[in-house]
Design a protein around this motif. Structure first.
Motif, short mmCIF file in Angstrom:
data_model
loop_
_atom_site.label_atom_id
_atom_site.label_comp_id
_atom_site.label_asym_id
_atom_site.label_seq_id
_atom_site.Cartn_x
_atom_site.Cartn_y
_atom_site.Cartn_z
N THR A 64 -14.83 36.11 50.57
CA THR A 64 -13.56 35.60 51.09
C THR A 64 -12.41 35.98 50.17
O THR A 64 -11.36 36.47 50.63
CB THR A 64 -13.63 34.07 51.26
OG1 THR A 64 -14.69 33.74 52.15
CG2 THR A 64 -12.32 33.52 51.79
N VAL A 65 -12.58 35.76 48.87
CA VAL A 65 -11.53 36.11 47.91
C VAL A 65 -11.26 37.61 47.96
O VAL A 65 -10.10 38.05 47.97
CB VAL A 65 -11.93 35.66 46.48
CG1 VAL A 65 -10.93 36.20 45.46
CG2 VAL A 65 -12.00 34.14 46.41
N GLU A 120 -10.93 28.81 42.76
CA GLU A 120 -9.49 29.03 42.87
C GLU A 120 -9.19 30.44 42.39
O GLU A 120 -9.87 30.98 41.51
CB GLU A 120 -8.67 27.99 42.10
CG GLU A 120 -8.86 28.00 40.60
CD GLU A 120 -7.98 26.98 39.89
OE1 GLU A 120 -8.33 26.64 38.76
OE2 GLU A 120 -6.95 26.54 40.45
N ALA A 121 -8.17 31.02 43.00
CA ALA A 121 -7.79 32.39 42.66
C ALA A 121 -6.28 32.52 42.74
O ALA A 121 -5.65 31.93 43.63
CB ALA A 121 -8.46 33.39 43.60
N SER A 179 -7.62 39.31 49.45
CA SER A 179 -6.76 39.85 48.38
C SER A 179 -5.79 40.89 48.91
O SER A 179 -4.75 41.14 48.30
CB SER A 179 -7.63 40.46 47.27
OG SER A 179 -8.33 41.60 47.75
N PHE A 212 -8.73 39.50 41.90
CA PHE A 212 -7.61 38.94 42.66
C PHE A 212 -6.38 38.80 41.76
O PHE A 212 -5.24 39.00 42.20
CB PHE A 212 -8.01 37.58 43.23
CG PHE A 212 -7.08 37.03 44.26
CD1 PHE A 212 -7.28 37.31 45.61
CD2 PHE A 212 -6.00 36.23 43.91
CE1 PHE A 212 -6.42 36.79 46.58
CE2 PHE A 212 -5.15 35.71 44.86
CZ PHE A 212 -5.35 35.99 46.20
N VAL A 229 -12.47 36.68 41.55
CA VAL A 229 -11.28 35.96 41.08
C VAL A 229 -10.52 36.79 40.05
O VAL A 229 -9.28 36.85 40.07
CB VAL A 229 -11.69 34.59 40.50
CG1 VAL A 229 -10.52 33.94 39.75
CG2 VAL A 229 -12.19 33.67 41.60
N SER A 259 -2.37 32.58 46.34
CA SER A 259 -3.30 31.69 45.65
C SER A 259 -4.15 30.94 46.64
O SER A 259 -3.73 30.67 47.77
CB SER A 259 -2.54 30.71 44.74
OG SER A 259 -1.63 29.91 45.48
#
Length: 383
Positions: free
Chosen positions: A53-54, A76-77, A58, A378, A375, A64
């Motif tokens: 997903t991240v 969190e990213a 991106s 990202f 992360v 965020s």
């Protein structure tokens, strides 16, 4: 701020909330001083899906993302333009905070009821056949009947360049019987701020500091005014991503925080109750309550479950969202600068696919390492 939608009004008399929680927390814990962190697996989520997903989003102008399950921050990213301690412009997510403060003022008897007339605060409306009927409830549900042109944000822009924002709103002609037609309006939301200022003797920001932000441990926040010391009720708040998630958590917990009732549970239920049905261009259907949005998620979105889960959310333009899925104890907060109005919900659906169980999963170091790598990558993304 608003797309073109078909609108159907509901009576709004049902007091039963569809947003029942499934709280499995066995010990008292509140993220007032900071979120507890956890691996996704410890909260029944698969790290590999969150990593994908991240990676996927991106490239979607997302700034965020924060994922909270069972009160724990599991992912969190942040891109290169922000980080965890930087307040970000949340746009119209501000409206949902305005709604919360109206609920608090009702509990304190600063306001009499939702059926209190706007003319009680602005007597010049008393002789107008339509505007004299407007109530606080109408403003909260965007059914004031005031003419507000959202085409290229014409009315909002005119308001911003007017000498007195509130006078500009009061001067809008009435074009529909209050309570009969939904029309998304920054004017309705900002008029609530002016009413609250008169009722409490404080700006919304000052009122929020002691009643809402301080109890939640939200200290890194700003909220701009309209030039006459009235906080902008429709937008102009900046919060950190983690504090956005705190606000969602407060609603997940039915207004309770530590040993206090910050917002009465009945106000939480009332404000989330669907009053308007909205049919979106992507074929989905949702609802609008009192400055909060709601939807029923697609059946089968959570692996191993055929259930349909209800969610509610605070929404700001360009992809600012606070999604809350009570039965799954899930909060997803995000900020973005995306022109795609459907992107935030697509992101949420991908996060939901990471849920595997209500119980902890076995550790998965390999996939957790993939999430950490995603992360880090990202963080290199620039807008």
């Amino acid at each position: 701020m608003s797309g073109t939608q078909e609108k159907t009004l509901h009576s709004g008399n049902n007091t039963i909330s569809p947003f029942q929680t499934n709280d499995k927390e066995s010990t008292a814990y509140w993220p007032t001083t900071g979120w507890r962190t956890s691996t996704p697996e410890a909260q029944g989520m698969f790290s590999g899906t969150l990593a994908k997903t991240v990676e996927m989003f991106s490239s979607q102008q997302v700034c965020s993302i924060a994922v909270v399950r069972n009160g724990h921050l599991v992912a969190e990213a942040y891109n290169s333009c922000t980080q965890e301690d930087i307040p970000q412009d949340v746009k119209s997510v501000t409206k949902s905070v305005t709604s919360a403060l109206v609920g608090i003022a009702l509990a304190e008897r600063k306001l009499i009821s939702l059926d209190q007339k706007v003319r009680d605060f602005f007597p010049e409306l008393a002789n107008d056949p339509l505007k004299s009927k407007m109530t606080i409830r109408h403003l909260l549900s965007m059914t004031s009947g005031l003419n507000w042109d959202n085409t290229n944000e014409i009315s909002s822009t005119e308001m911003m360049y007017s000498a007195d924002w509130v006078q500009y709103i009061l001067d809008r002609p009435g074009y529909a019987e209050p309570g009969t037609l939904f029309n998304y309006s920054n004017g309705d939301a900002h008029l609530l701020s002016a009413i609250m200022h008169k009722a409490t003797g404080q700006s919304l920001f000052d009122y929020a500091q002691s009643r809402l932000f301080d109890p939640l441990g939200i200290t890194n926040v700003s909220w701009n005014s309209d030039g006459k010391d009235r906080s902008i009720g429709a937008w102009a708040m900046a919060l950190t991503l983690r504090d956005m998630a705190k606000f969602g958590y407060l609603y997940l917990k039915q207004g309770q925080w530590e040993d206090q009732t910050i917002i009465p549970p009945n106000w939480i239920r009332d404000s989330l109750q669907k009053r308007v049905t909205l049919n979106y261009s992507n074929g989905t259907q949702g609802g609008y309550g009192l400055l909060w949005w709601s939807k029923t998620l697609p059946k089968g979105i959570v692996k191993g479950s055929k259930k349909q889960y209800d969610m509610f959310y605070a929404s700001g333009s360009s992809g600012r969202r606070i999604f809350v899925v009570p039965e799954l104890q899930l909060i997803v907060a995000l900020t973005a600068n995306s022109p795609d109005p459907n992107m935030p919900e697509y992101l949420l659906l991908h996060v939901l696919q990471a849920i595997r169980s209500d119980k902890a999963l076995p550790d998965n170091q390999e996939n957790f390492a993939k999430l950490e790598q995603a992360v880090r990558a990202f963080k290199e993304v620039t807008e």
